[in-house]
Write a protein that holds these residues in place. Structure first.
Motif, PDB file in Angstrom:
ATOM      1  N   ALA A 185       0.768  -1.433  -0.343  1.00 14.37           N
ATOM      2  CA  ALA A 185      -0.252  -0.084   0.205  1.00 14.37           C
ATOM      3  C   ALA A 185       1.250   1.606  -0.154  1.00 14.37           C
ATOM      4  O   ALA A 185       0.522   2.087  -0.788  1.00 14.37           O
ATOM      5  N   ARG A 189       2.205   2.465  -3.968  1.00 11.92           N
ATOM      6  CA  ARG A 189       0.888   3.463  -3.978  1.00 11.92           C
ATOM      7  C   ARG A 189       0.425   4.021  -5.748  1.00 11.92           C
ATOM      8  O   ARG A 189      -0.739   3.653  -5.812  1.00 11.92           O
ATOM      9  N   GLU A 193      -3.459   2.563  -4.939  1.00  6.23           N
ATOM     10  CA  GLU A 193      -4.008   2.988  -4.696  1.00  6.23           C
ATOM     11  C   GLU A 193      -5.783   3.018  -4.877  1.00  6.23           C
ATOM     12  O   GLU A 193      -6.233   3.918  -6.278  1.00  6.23           O
ATOM     13  N   ALA A 511       7.422   7.445  -0.497  1.00  5.46           N
ATOM     14  CA  ALA A 511       6.775   6.662  -0.413  1.00  5.46           C
ATOM     15  C   ALA A 511       6.474   6.512   0.598  1.00  5.46           C
ATOM     16  O   ALA A 511       5.536   5.453   1.305  1.00  5.46           O
TER      17      ALA A 511
END
Length: 571
Positions: A185, A189, A193, A511
């Protein structure tokens, strides 16, 4: 065969017995053959390991010949389609299609894998490539904790129950539950996402194991998560990155866990489940196909199959030749990649090496930082600082002709470039975090590299570079971590806390990878999904000549009390 001999079946008067052998790999990372594409020769390392699925195939065949194919299952714990130029080529240069099977899928199908977990690096090339790879497999790709945002259901098959019929008695039902890493996640992303979420391994195992247990005589979890509890994610996700042992301790009904992700070797470890008091077997083979785990489960039937003993070991691939069947099947795909990475893209005026880039300012890393900074500067008027890490200690660009593989060796990950806005105070905090790479020392040495290097991966040591003006600083490792950045200056002027920079970083760091401060929440100034490795290659192609003299300088130093630290890198 080398390193393995089948144990005799347990003898229990009046009862049926059966021993199941489960073979396991993990973190293959695109290693098909025992080949180093960056050095254009057979793979070798300091321990003289070999790598690749072609060698794994030989080990699998030998075990099957010894114990019987009907007594074996073959599992993988993920990270399969990223990590080598071969993996890059069939994702980006000649992307896999329905008509062209990914060479890693073709090899695993030929070997006869039973099931595999989804690894975090499976998402690096986006969901289209991953789904195409999944469709090409002749076995299920499992991930109970990769959940579709829209439906709330697993986006991949959560588990499979494999029935082993030839037992000399009733069939044995083996439940295989796949778990992936919640860090996806964060790390990917851009691809997931709003599409997928990744709940914790323990939480999802608590939900799914009872269902699997009710259908199975033996339950094996395949987890792309390290055994020992740890995380590089900080508070970015509410679940730990590495927790396979915690899963075994917490969730009742599991008999064994094939561990992945951490790139460490665990031949055999037993964990006692806190609910049942029963031992759970854990094993993790060494990455890239250097090892294969061999698990044996002794089962006894007395109205139902019951596990009475288990054990595991790891087998080295260096002890066996490549399977000629896999070589014949995929030699053409391999040869395409060899030709691609050896193509000439320019020349170099002098040799460049990254061997000492962890300890001193080298042209090799200044080149990476310069190219990154040039791109980010196109999107901002702020002064640009660039950060990169010494990813590959063996990277070296020779004098003379330069090929794709020479430049690609400097940057072995498939990261993209991001530019963010940071203040001087935030940049100092980030460099302090990076300086944790080193142990505290009493003086300037001399020291060996091992004496000064802490237990931090090379990819979490970021080195800074100023584009239009030098960013200079010392890392004083005689000081405790958190107070090591000395004399931070831009163009010779001490950096004020409020001063603003555009900072070039890779998407992993932006990230939140490595849990560096400030960077994940910093305003984004540049994000065009440009692959950093390709930017380096394009720069050399455009310039024609790469001259180390253009990237020579000393903007940062490793010191103890202001005296440069002396380090030998004869490792």
């Amino acid at each position: 065969m080398v390193g393995f001999r089948a144990r005799p079946q347990p003898e229990v008067s009046g009862l049926r017995t059966f021993t199941l052998t489960v073979l396991g790999t993990t973190d293959l990372h695109g290693n098909l053959f025992n080949w180093d594409y960056y050095l254009d020769r057979e793979f070798d390392d300091f321990a003289h390991n070999d790598v690749g699925l072609a060698k794994i195939s030989t080990l699998v065949s030998q075990v099957r010949a010894d114990v019987g194919r009907h007594r074996t299952l073959v599992l993988d714990a993920g990270d399969t389609i990223q990590g080598t130029p071969l993996a890059y080529y069939y994702a980006k240069v000649e992307p896999i299609t329905r008509a062209h099977v990914h060479p890693m899928a073709a090899a695993m199908n030929a070997i006869g894998y039973t099931a595999a977990a989804v690894g975090n690096h499976e998402f690096n090339y986006g969901l289209r490539v991953l789904r195409t790879f999944e469709r090409q497999l002749e076995f299920p790709l499992l991930a109970a904790n990769a959940v579709d945002v829209t439906t709330g259901l697993p986006a991949f098959q959560p588990y499979v129950v494999k029935t082993v019929w030839r037992t000399g008695g009733p069939p044995v039902r083996v439940g295989i539950l796949g778990l992936t890493n919640p860090g996806i996640a964060v790390w990917d992303r851009a691809h997931v996402e709003g599409v997928l979420t990744f709940p914790g391994l323990v939480e999802q195992a608590l939900h799914w194991v009872p269902e699997v247990r009710a259908k199975s005589d033996l339950v094996v979890v395949v987890a792309h998560s390290g055994a020992d509890l740890s995380s590089s994610l900080g508070d970015q996700v509410p679940f730990p990155e590495n927790c396979a042992e915690l899963v075994a301790e917490t969730v009742p009904g599991i008999d064994a866990v094939l561990v992945g992700h951490a790139h460490v070797e665990i031949p055999q470890r037993f964990v006692v489940n806190k609910v049942t008091g029963r031992p759970v077997l854990l094993t993790e083979p060494l990455f890239w196909g250097k090892r294969m785990s061999l698990m044996e489960f002794d089962l006894r039937h007395d109205g139902r199959w019951e596990l009475v003993a288990s054990r595991s070991s790891v087998l080295p691939t260096a002890s066996v030749p490549e399977d000629p069947r896999i070589v014949r099947l995929l030699r053409h795909d391999h040869d395409k990649v060899v030709s691609y990475v050896n193509a000439r893209i320019g020349t170099c005026a002098g040799a460049m090496s990254a061997a000492r880039s962890r300890f001193e300012d080298t042209p090799a890393l200044r080149f990476i930082n310069h190219v990154q900074a040039l791109e980010v500067a196109k999107s901002t008027s702020l002064p640009v600082v660039s950060l990169c890490a010494p990813f590959n200690r063996a990277a070296a660009i020779p004098a003379g002709e330069v090929s794709f593989r020479d430049v690609a060796g400097l940057y072995i990950f498939d990261n993209t470039l991001v530019g963010v806005r940071l203040t001087g105070a935030q940049l100092r905090d980030l460099l302090e975090e990076s300086a944790r790479y080193f142990r505290q020392v009493p003086d300037a040495g001399p020291f060996s590299a091992a004496e000064v290097s802490a237990d931090v991966p090379d990819y979490n040591f970021d080195i800074a570079y100023g584009l239009t003006a030098p960013l200079t600083y010392d890392i004083d490792i005689s000081r405790p971590a958190g107070s090591r950045i000395v004399g931070l200056a831009h163009d010779g002027v001490p950096v004020p806390d409020s001063f603003e920079f555009a900072v070039a970083v890779n998407n992993y760091r932006q990230a939140g990878g490595g849990d560096f401060p400030h960077i994940a929440s910093a305003p984004v100034l540049h994000d065009q999904r440009q692959e950093i490795r390709q930017l380096l290659i394009d720069w050399v192609k455009a310039a024609g000549v790469l001259d180390p003299a253009d990237f020579t300088g000393v903007d940062w130093r490793l010191v103890a009390g202001g005296v440069p630290v002396e380090i030998s890198t004869n490792e």
